[in-house]
Design an enzyme around this catalytic site. Structure first.
Site, PDB file in Angstrom:
ATOM      1  N   LYS A  47       0.882  -1.138   0.010  1.00 18.22           N
ATOM      2  CA  LYS A  47       0.007   0.023  -0.038  1.00 18.22           C
ATOM      3  C   LYS A  47       0.864   1.365  -0.073  1.00 18.22           C
ATOM      4  CE  LYS A  47      -2.217  -1.424   4.030  1.00 18.22           C
ATOM      5  NZ  LYS A  47      -2.014  -2.964   3.833  1.00 18.22           N
TER       6      LYS A  47
ATOM      7  N   ASP B 183      -2.660  -6.936  11.299  1.00 18.22           N
ATOM      8  CA  ASP B 183      -2.624  -7.381   9.526  1.00 18.22           C
ATOM      9  C   ASP B 183      -1.785  -8.632   9.355  1.00 18.22           C
ATOM     10  OD1 ASP B 183      -3.168  -6.765   6.937  1.00 18.22           O
ATOM     11  OD2 ASP B 183      -1.485  -5.706   6.649  1.00 18.22           O
TER      12      ASP B 183
HETATM   13  P1  ATP Z   1       0.587  -4.838   2.194  1.00 15.18           P
HETATM   14  O1  ATP Z   1       0.098  -3.990   1.081  1.00 15.18           O
HETATM   15  O2  ATP Z   1       0.623  -6.262   1.936  1.00 15.18           O
HETATM   16  O3  ATP Z   1      -0.018  -4.573   3.463  1.00 15.18           O
HETATM   17  P2  ATP Z   1       2.974  -3.428   3.077  1.00 15.18           P
HETATM   18  O4  ATP Z   1       2.562  -2.178   2.181  1.00 15.18           O
HETATM   19  O5  ATP Z   1       2.658  -3.045   4.446  1.00 15.18           O
HETATM   20  O6  ATP Z   1       2.083  -4.709   2.514  1.00 15.18           O
HETATM   21  P3  ATP Z   1       5.057  -5.228   3.329  1.00 15.18           P
HETATM   22  O7  ATP Z   1       3.980  -6.346   3.241  1.00 15.18           O
HETATM   23  O8  ATP Z   1       6.015  -4.887   4.381  1.00 15.18           O
HETATM   24  O9  ATP Z   1       4.256  -3.951   2.714  1.00 15.18           O
HETATM   25  O10 ATP Z   1       6.172  -5.707   1.971  1.00 15.18           O
HETATM   26  C1  ATP Z   1       5.368  -5.881   0.573  1.00 15.18           C
HETATM   27  C2  ATP Z   1       6.114  -7.110   0.129  1.00 15.18           C
HETATM   28  O11 ATP Z   1       7.697  -6.858   0.012  1.00 15.18           O
HETATM   29  C3  ATP Z   1       5.920  -8.374   1.103  1.00 15.18           C
HETATM   30  O12 ATP Z   1       4.808  -8.917   0.636  1.00 15.18           O
HETATM   31  C4  ATP Z   1       7.286  -9.270   0.371  1.00 15.18           C
HETATM   32  O13 ATP Z   1       7.011  -9.922  -0.821  1.00 15.18           O
HETATM   33  C5  ATP Z   1       8.400  -7.978   0.342  1.00 15.18           C
HETATM   34  N1  ATP Z   1       9.275  -7.747   1.381  1.00 15.18           N
HETATM   35  C6  ATP Z   1       8.699  -7.059   2.659  1.00 15.18           C
HETATM   36  N2  ATP Z   1       9.790  -7.041   3.264  1.00 15.18           N
HETATM   37  C7  ATP Z   1      10.616  -7.985   3.076  1.00 15.18           C
HETATM   38  C8  ATP Z   1      11.989  -8.359   3.584  1.00 15.18           C
HETATM   39  N3  ATP Z   1      12.156  -8.020   4.581  1.00 15.18           N
HETATM   40  N4  ATP Z   1      12.676  -9.333   2.826  1.00 15.18           N
HETATM   41  C9  ATP Z   1      12.194  -9.800   1.572  1.00 15.18           C
HETATM   42  N5  ATP Z   1      11.060  -9.387   1.167  1.00 15.18           N
HETATM   43  C10 ATP Z   1      10.383  -8.418   1.676  1.00 15.18           C
HETATM   44 MG    MG Z   2       2.151  -6.809   3.519  1.00 18.47          MG
END
Ligand code: ATP
Ligand code: MG
Length: 687
Positions: free
Chosen positions: A270, A381
């Site tokens: 997001k 989440d």
């Molecule tokens: P969402 O839209 O799912 O709520 P978000 O915006 O909060 O996600 P994250 O879930 O933290 O973001 O990260 C998005 C994607 O990036 C994850 O689904 C994963 O594939 C990749 N990712 C995140 N952190 C890591 C990490 N530490 N190592 C490897 N890949 C990662």
């Molecule tokens: Mg995520």
């Protein structure tokens, strides 16, 4: 199929309109007033027609009817299909064919042939589906589980499948580390999932780009966007585990790029995107979560995430290693987790998926969440995407994404209104105070999907899903849980409790027999669990993430109405749009014809005492009135003189026991509002 027709001459207009609107297609009227000879009988089944984009389509309908007929083609009960450069109609008195050339997706719909004869109107309908190549996959392939010789690509399916299900993906690779970029080469054209492990042909010194195409029965899509340039990773294995925890102080004087090289994209969410990065001095591989924070509210959220992560020092929770705050972006440097999403990993053909393995994952999730809960932090989440594998081979996992996490303040209620509908607890939707137990509900949903591949609250739309969650309405689908132990079911039941007070806590969940008594040697089922449903679940999740599912849903709604396999058309669906109604009504005008003799009377010579038939055939609409004249005087019916006039237009004058006085000229006179016709013959009675 037999369509009886309405005797329009005898039905009142209101009745006619009612019948046209509300009768089923096969029977318009069964009234004794009907003309039995004026039925329209359709000879072709109403089968769906499928055409490929750019090709031609023919909707062909044969019918049996007497007398003159008029017809028109109506689309979706709304529009008249006019002949033009792309549509033509080939018709005879017993068939009509609508020919569409170079069909387009917009041509899909239901086409009805309305046939009108002197008895009334009947219609025949067939649906036309137009299929095309799929759209390209909605996202570029993302890379995970990168080693020096292999990697895993995963991508999102197309947002529109072209009207025909995607049957496979083609994965392509381009080498980039030589002087000229290499050609694109196909690695596989038969990938059945939205992820693919590339295990051969990769050079540790190589740099590559990947792209994917979707295939269906029609053909192959254009390629997806290309992945970032991927440098094979010689430094990643073995996994660099965090050994000492650092207290992160947000760096506001440098940019992340001052200290790190930024490589390929690992994922997106997001807030922005996540990239693989390497520290310039140490070469350490990390993940950089880049918040393109433009407004201060977004920056606050990013700072809040960093602050909470500083409190979370546990091997099951991804660690924050550094953070940069500049006017254009905030970057969180996270430990790199190389193994990709757990569920993606599970569906890989070479990966064992059993109930004991699932216990192992659930235990690790609970340990991480228990640690958070001891610090009064709720994740809020928890969902499959946020559970990732430490490396490409083992079964260790970590929890990521603390973007929605909140700390409970003593004596204060915390209410939130975010989360992902399928995984969110009823108290969130009801906007009631959330609690540590809120995470346990989501863990219950994850466990349910892990074991069955089915999502317990998934409705057809977000509102439907939310309604199922608030009602806490769920069950174990007997087929999906056939191989699952009762302890596992009891564990899930303890988590999916609507009342937060009775829901299992982390401690209780960890002490539950399913988790606590697990031991490799016990007799728990080690049967491999079916992965197909989980594959479908993952495909759906990705699909939804693209946010473009609408197109396809529209298509599905249209098909389900028209493919004929669904419940019979509801009566009111027969209501026509204004244009169509006018066209059907005007068919009657097209039938209007003045009387004409198709078969004339013929002179006859018969002996006295015989019975003679003077017959002719008259066509015309409205049905002509018929009078018979003998030597110019009208003939009346009597015991000896009979007249008949049948539906097929055959008019017969029968004279019994003829006498010499019956010799003379007989005339048949037919008239309707449009005109008159006459035909005559001489009868000679011999002695
Ligand atoms: P969402 O839209 O799912 O709520 P978000 O915006 O909060 O996600 P994250 O879930 O933290 O973001 O990260 C998005 C994607 O990036 C994850 O689904 C994963 O594939 C990749 N990712 C995140 N952190 C890591 C990490 N530490 N190592 C490897 N890949 C990662
Ligand atoms: Mg995520």
């Amino acid at each position: 199929m037999l369509a009886q027709c309405i005797n329009v001459n005898r039905c009142k207009p209101e009745v006619l309109q009612f019948l046209c609107r509300y009768s089923s297609p096969s029977v318009c009227c069964s009234d004794s007033d009907c003309f039995p000879g004026a039925v329209i009988e359709f000879l072709d089944p109403q089968q769906p027609v499928v055409a490929r984009v750019g090709e031609g389509a023919r909707l062909h309908c044969r019918f049996r009817s007497s007398g003159p007929v008029a017809f028109c083609w109506i689309r979706d009960r709304e529009k008249v299909v006019f002949e033009g450069p792309r549509a033509s109609v080939e018709s005879s008195s017993s068939s009509s064919t609508l020919v569409l050339s170079k069909v387009l997706p917009v041509d899909a719909g239901r086409y009805s042939l309305f046939v009108r004869n002197r008895g009334g109107t009947a219609h025949w309908t067939a649906s036309l589906s137009v299929i095309d190549c799929p759209d390209p996959p909605a996202s570029c392939p993302f890379v995970s589980q990168l080693t020096c010789r292999s990697l895993v690509l995963s991508w999102s399916g197309p947002s529109f499948d072209g009207g025909s299900a995607v049957t496979a993906y083609v994965v392509e690779r381009q080498r980039l580390d030589q002087q000229e970029p290499g050609d694109w080469t196909v690695l596989t054209d038969q990938c059945q999932n939205t992820s693919y492990r590339v295990r051969s042909g990769l050079d540790p010194q190589g740099q590559y780009r990947f792209r994917v195409r979707a295939c269906n029965a029609v053909g192959v899509s254009d390629p997806s966007e290309e992945s970032d340039r991927i440098k094979m990773n010689t430094a990643v294995e073995p996994q660099q585990e965090v050994t000492s925890y650092v207290d992160v102080v947000i760096d506001t004087t440098h940019k992340a790029r001052d200290h790190y090289h930024v490589h390929e994209k690992l994922g997106m969410g997001k807030f922005g995107e996540v990239f693989r990065m390497t520290h310039k001095q140490t070469g350490r591989v990390c993940a950089g979560k880049i918040y393109r924070a433009r407004v201060s509210r977004d920056k606050m959220a990013a700072r809040q995430e960093i602050k909470l992560m500083n409190e979370l020092r546990h091997s099951k929770l991804v660690q924050c290693l550094a953070a940069y705050d500049t006017p254009s972006e905030i970057v969180m440097v996270l430990e790199y987790i190389a193994g990709g999403e757990l569920f993606e990993r599970i569906v890989d053909e070479n990966f064992e998926h059993t109930e004991p393995n699932s216990v192992n994952y659930m235990r690790q999730i609970l340990e991480g969440v228990q640690y958070m809960h001891r610090k009064r932090i709720i994740h809020l989440d928890l969902k499959p995407e946020n559970i990732v594998c430490v490396n490409g081979t083992g079964t260790l996992i970590k929890i990521i994404d603390f973007g929605l996490a909140r700390k409970l303040e003593p004596g204060k209620h915390l209410m939130v209104f975010h989360g992902t509908p399928e995984f969110v607890a009823p108290e969130v939707i009801n906007y009631e105070p959330v609690d540590l137990a809120t995470d346990l509900w989501s863990i219950g949903v994850i466990c349910y999907i892990l074991l069955s591949g089915e999502s317990p609250f998934q409705g057809n739309s977000d509102p439907e899903t939310l309604a199922l969650v608030t009602a806490a309405q769920w069950e174990f689908d007997p087929e999906s849980f056939d191989d699952i132990t009762d302890e596992a079911k009891d564990f899930i039941s303890g988590l999916l409790m609507k009342d937060t007070r009775t829901r299992l806590s982390c401690e209780k969940a960890l002490a539950h027999p399913w988790i606590a008594l697990f031991d490799d040697s016990n007799s728990r089922s080690t049967k491999s669990l079916n992965k197909d449903k989980m594959r479908r679940f993952l495909a759906r999740q990705k699909w939804r993430k693209t946010g473009k599912a609408l197109l396809a849903l529209k298509r599905m709604a249209r098909c389900s109405k028209s493919d004929g396999t669904h419940s019979p058309i509801a009566v009111d669906e027969l209501a026509l749009g204004k244009e169509a109604e006018q066209a059907v009504a005007s068919l009657e005008k097209q039938l209007l014809t003045e009387p004409r003799f198709h078969r004339a009377l013929r002179d006859l010579t018969e002996s006295r005492g015989a019975t003679v038939n003077l017959a002719c055939t008259i066509h015309g609409y409205p049905d002509p009135e018929v009078t018979w004249l003998f030597d110019e005087a009208p003939l009346e019916k009597s015991g000896r003189v009979q007249m008949s006039y049948e539906n097929n237009g055959v008019c017969t004058l029968t004279l019994a026991h003829i006498q010499p006085g019956d010799s003379g000229i007989y005339k048949c006179c037919a008239s309707n509002s449009l005109g008159q016709a006459l035909c005559s013959a001489r009868l000679t009675v011999g002695l």
